[in-house]
Design an enzyme around this catalytic site. Structure first.
Site, PDB file in Angstrom:
ATOM      1  CG  HIS A  84      -1.910  -1.061   1.255  1.00 13.88           C
ATOM      2  ND1 HIS A  84      -1.720  -2.193   2.260  1.00 13.88           N
ATOM      3  CD2 HIS A  84      -3.062  -1.298   0.306  1.00 13.88           C
ATOM      4  CE1 HIS A  84      -2.748  -2.838   2.024  1.00 13.88           C
ATOM      5  NE2 HIS A  84      -3.583  -2.323   1.064  1.00 13.88           N
ATOM      6  CG  ASP A 139      -6.221  -7.098  -5.628  1.00 14.83           C
ATOM      7  OD1 ASP A 139      -6.556  -8.515  -5.086  1.00 14.83           O
ATOM      8  OD2 ASP A 139      -5.661  -6.480  -4.902  1.00 14.83           O
TER       9      ASP A 139
END
Ligand code: PAF
Length: 286
Positions: free
Chosen positions: A37, A152
């Protein structure tokens, strides 16, 4: 960094930044942040002046038997990480702020085609939940640019498609997957793994790497290669959910003239579901 919990406060802060001439970058997350992140925020900072992150564990994208209740909520630690990464504003709404009329009455965004199969096949409704919340967040933040992880891969394809189909003026950037030293893709769900499962987990990346090397060496017998990779996973104690070779640009079936392929896989270790992917170039296009 300031933290706001309402759409009104978010809009006020973003408007002020815009009035000062800032280009706005956005990193949506579900929290429990790790270095992957942080890399998204770092990337956003290269493309924008004012960085907004969001933390929202979105109930709409979890299936009835999934980990919504146990998904780790670690706001204080996440705030420290975002501030250290240079994020300017954190939007951390609660469920009522995001879905004031209830989840059942929420207008949905559905992205046909790329949402189907792979994770969309195993997690019915998941990508409708993702597309809906991301569209809402985009409308709330109105960023110039938004950064998502390539881990993802299908989610990224869904978001690129919805931005194109809904004519949203937002540049979407895919940031490469951050991995542990042993190759395991960083994920908030890795925290669910016990020591034995954690030791086995890197086999997911290893199986994809071996498959990628075979393709790069010129093998085109995809069905056989997939069987080998699935057997490797099973031997390592993983329970494969899917493992497929797709065209990386369309996410459709791999074609003989595909210039880039993506190897996509999901596998269970106990009840924890891990996903990973790898982009490879067949030798004819290397
Ligand atoms: O990737 C995630 O963390 C989530 O799916 C996202 C994009 C923040 C939407 O809830």
């Amino acid at each position: 960094m300031i933290t706001v919990h309402t759409v009104e406060a978010l809009r006020r802060a973003v408007s002020e930044a815009r009035a000062g001439g800032a280009r706005v970058g956005f990193v949506p997350t579900m929290g429990n942040l790790h270095s992957g992140h942080v890399a998204l925020v770092t990337r956003a900072k290269t493309r924008a002046d004012f960085i907004v992150a969001s933390i929202f564990v979105n109930p709409l994208q979890f299936g009835p038997n999934e980990d919504l209740a146990s998904y780790p909520r670690t706001l204080a630690a996440d705030q420290d990480k975002l501030a250290a990464a240079g994020c300017d504003l954190l939007f951390a709404p609660n469920v009522d702020e995001m879905y004031p009329n209830g989840q059942a009455m929420q207008t949905r965004v559905s992205v046909p085609g790329v949402s189907e199969g792979l994770c969309g096949g195993s997690r019915p409704g998941h990508f409708d939940g993702v597309a809906t919340v991301v569209t809402k967040l985009f409308n709330m933040v109105q960023p110039d640019v938004a950064v998502f992880g390539q881990k993802d891969f299908q989610q990224l394809a869904v978001i690129r498609t919805l931005v194109r189909d809904l004519n949203l003026p937002i540049e979407i950037i895919g940031e490469p997957t951050v991995r542990a030293e042993d190759g395991l893709a960083l994920s908030s769900r890795n925290g669910y793994l016990d020591a034995d499962q954690r030791a086995r987990a890197p086999h997911l990346h290893r199986a994809l790497k071996a498959l990628g090397e075979a393709i790069e060496a010129g093998r085109t017998d995809h069905a056989e290669l997939i069987e080998q990779a699935l057997a490797e996973l099973r031997e390592a104690g993983l329970r494969p959910d899917y493992l497929e070779i797709r065209d990386a640009l369309t996410l459709g079936p791999a074609r003989a003239d595909s210039t880039e392929l993506v190897l996509v896989a999901a596998a269970f270790l106990g009840t924890t579901r891990l996903i990973d992917n790898l982009i490879v170039r067949p030798p004819s296009h290397a």
